[in-house]
Write an enzyme that holds these catalytic residues in place. Structure first.
Site, short mmCIF file in Angstrom:
data_model
loop_
_atom_site.label_atom_id
_atom_site.label_comp_id
_atom_site.label_asym_id
_atom_site.label_seq_id
_atom_site.Cartn_x
_atom_site.Cartn_y
_atom_site.Cartn_z
N ARG A 1 10.09 50.04 62.62
CA ARG A 1 10.71 48.76 62.94
C ARG A 1 12.23 48.82 62.84
O ARG A 1 12.89 47.82 63.10
CB ARG A 1 10.19 47.70 61.97
CG ARG A 1 9.12 46.77 62.54
CD ARG A 1 8.65 45.90 61.41
NE ARG A 1 8.05 44.67 61.79
CZ ARG A 1 6.75 44.45 61.87
NH1 ARG A 1 5.90 45.45 61.67
NH2 ARG A 1 6.28 43.26 62.15
N ARG B 1 -3.48 32.42 65.56
CA ARG B 1 -4.12 33.69 65.16
C ARG B 1 -4.97 33.55 63.90
O ARG B 1 -4.57 32.92 62.93
CB ARG B 1 -3.03 34.74 64.92
CG ARG B 1 -3.53 35.98 64.16
CD ARG B 1 -2.61 37.14 64.28
NE ARG B 1 -1.31 36.98 63.66
CZ ARG B 1 -0.33 37.89 63.75
NH1 ARG B 1 -0.52 39.00 64.45
NH2 ARG B 1 0.81 37.70 63.16
N ARG C 1 10.99 36.12 61.68
CA ARG C 1 10.42 37.42 62.09
C ARG C 1 10.91 37.80 63.49
O ARG C 1 11.17 38.97 63.76
CB ARG C 1 8.89 37.36 62.02
CG ARG C 1 8.40 37.43 60.56
CD ARG C 1 7.01 36.87 60.38
NE ARG C 1 6.00 37.55 61.17
CZ ARG C 1 4.80 37.03 61.44
NH1 ARG C 1 4.49 35.82 61.00
NH2 ARG C 1 3.94 37.70 62.14
N LYS D 1 -0.09 43.90 69.34
CA LYS D 1 -0.14 45.28 68.84
C LYS D 1 -1.46 45.55 68.11
O LYS D 1 -2.15 46.53 68.38
CB LYS D 1 1.04 45.57 67.89
CG LYS D 1 2.41 45.37 68.53
CD LYS D 1 3.55 45.68 67.56
CE LYS D 1 3.60 44.78 66.33
NZ LYS D 1 3.88 43.36 66.63
P1 ADP Z 1 0.65 41.61 66.73
O1 ADP Z 1 -0.20 42.62 66.02
O2 ADP Z 1 1.54 42.20 67.77
O3 ADP Z 1 1.41 40.73 65.79
P2 ADP Z 1 -1.93 40.39 67.47
O4 ADP Z 1 -2.65 41.52 68.11
O5 ADP Z 1 -2.34 39.98 66.11
O6 ADP Z 1 -0.33 40.63 67.55
O7 ADP Z 1 -2.05 39.12 68.46
C1 ADP Z 1 -1.53 37.84 68.09
C2 ADP Z 1 -2.52 36.75 68.52
O8 ADP Z 1 -2.49 36.62 69.95
C3 ADP Z 1 -3.96 37.02 68.14
O9 ADP Z 1 -4.55 35.77 67.79
C4 ADP Z 1 -4.58 37.59 69.41
O10 ADP Z 1 -5.97 37.25 69.51
C5 ADP Z 1 -3.77 36.93 70.51
N1 ADP Z 1 -3.49 37.81 71.65
C6 ADP Z 1 -3.24 39.14 71.63
N2 ADP Z 1 -2.98 39.62 72.88
C7 ADP Z 1 -3.04 38.54 73.71
C8 ADP Z 1 -2.89 38.38 75.14
N3 ADP Z 1 -2.58 39.41 75.93
N4 ADP Z 1 -3.03 37.13 75.63
C9 ADP Z 1 -3.31 36.07 74.81
N5 ADP Z 1 -3.49 36.17 73.47
C10 ADP Z 1 -3.35 37.38 72.92
P1 ADP Z 2 3.49 41.09 63.03
O1 ADP Z 2 3.08 42.17 63.95
O2 ADP Z 2 2.81 39.80 63.29
O3 ADP Z 2 4.98 40.94 62.89
P2 ADP Z 2 2.93 42.75 60.65
O4 ADP Z 2 1.61 42.64 60.03
O5 ADP Z 2 3.24 43.97 61.46
O6 ADP Z 2 3.08 41.43 61.54
O7 ADP Z 2 4.08 42.58 59.57
C1 ADP Z 2 4.08 41.52 58.64
C2 ADP Z 2 5.30 41.63 57.75
O8 ADP Z 2 5.23 42.85 56.99
C3 ADP Z 2 6.65 41.69 58.47
O9 ADP Z 2 7.17 40.40 58.77
C4 ADP Z 2 7.51 42.46 57.46
O10 ADP Z 2 7.92 41.60 56.41
C5 ADP Z 2 6.50 43.46 56.88
N1 ADP Z 2 6.47 44.74 57.61
C6 ADP Z 2 5.43 45.27 58.30
N2 ADP Z 2 5.74 46.46 58.82
C7 ADP Z 2 7.04 46.70 58.46
C8 ADP Z 2 7.96 47.77 58.72
N3 ADP Z 2 7.61 48.84 59.46
N4 ADP Z 2 9.21 47.66 58.17
C9 ADP Z 2 9.58 46.61 57.43
N5 ADP Z 2 8.76 45.56 57.17
C10 ADP Z 2 7.50 45.61 57.67
#
Ligand code: ADP
Ligand code: ADP
Ligand code: ZN
Length: 228
Positions: free
Chosen positions: A98, A137, A182, A23
């Protein structure tokens, strides 16, 4: 096109998907390509924790456990940020909503300003890949550009492609134990939003197991269609 149809003033996107789906990575690309604003509630909450605000103090332990922060706190933080001028041209919601309560609150916030959610895009991935993505990551401390130990390394080792910075950080909650929690929270509370947005007829699915560039192309095609 039907001349009586009123065009929405801005494109507002929701990116749905489990932790590690991509994302944040994709939101940054869309932000640049379409002049939209990325709003990540995870980033907003981490900033609140770092600043030691009341909301941050309440959220810290919850985030460390991998649970969801309360709807009240998240909606208040989001509402605040959404009222800033730079959000008026269109927003990419990254990690929000979420829960169905948050989705309902977002619909209300949007309608207050005559806006709608243009598309809710579900980044479809399997759980096994998530652990690998999250454990590798890291981000640039200066500009926030995201990297991965295997899937996205800087062109020059130790130097950020985007800003030339050389300091990188990993998130405290990106460990195997917290990730499992998570993912549980995702399946219990967030996955139902796929049906929520399907009912509203704005849901689009993208195969997010593809390489980063291929996912980006699919997303851009969706946004271009929305803008047409
Ligand atoms: P999110 O915001 O959904 O938690 P991130 O964008 O931070 O996910 O991506 C998680 C990790 O995976 C990062 O280290 C990113 O560089 C990597 N990543 C993101 N998209 C892909 C993909 N399509 N294939 C492989 N690695 C990816
Ligand atoms: P990822 O995409 O890797 O799950 P985020 O950075 O979006 O990570 O979220 C990290 C943490 O922040 C989540 O595990 C949760 O504890 C909190 N969080 C983020 N966005 C929300 C939301 N919309 N509602 C509730 N908790 C949230
Ligand atoms: Zn950087």
């Amino acid at each position: 096109m039907d001349g009586t149809q009123i065009k929405p003033t801005a494109v507002n996107l929701v990116l749905l998907g489990p932790p590690g789906a991509g994302k944040g990575t994709q939101a940054r690309k869309l932000e640049e390509a379409f002049d939209l604003k990325q709003l990540s509630t995870g980033d907003l909450l981490r900033a609140a924790v770092a600043a030691g605000t009341e909301a941050g103090l309440a959220a810290k332990a919850v985030m460390e456990r991998g649970d969801l922060v309360s709807d009240d706190i998240v909606i208040a933080i989001l509402r605040d940020r959404l009222s800033d001028d730079d959000c008026a041209g269109g927003v990419i919601f990254d990690g929000f909503p979420r829960t169905t309560v948050q989705a309902g609150a977002l619909d209300e916030l949007m309608s207050e300003t005559g806006q709608t959610i243009t598309a809710a895009i579900s980044l479809e991935v399997d759980d096994a890949a998530m652990i690998e993505r999250i454990s590798g990551r890291y981000t640039c401390s200066a500009c926030g550009e995201g990297y991965h130990d295997s899937f996205k390394t800087p062109a020059k080792e130790g130097v950020c492609d985007n800003c030339g910075g050389s300091d990188f950080k990993r998130r405290a909650d990106d460990n195997a134990e917290t990730v499992a929690q998570r993912l549980k929270a995702y399946h219990a509370d967030t996955a139902p939003l796929i049906a929520y947005y399907a009912d509203q007829q704005v849901l689009q699915g993208v195969d997010a197991m593809q390489p980063i560039d291929a996912v980006e192309n699919d997303l851009k095609a969706i946004v271009q269609t929305a803008l047409a």
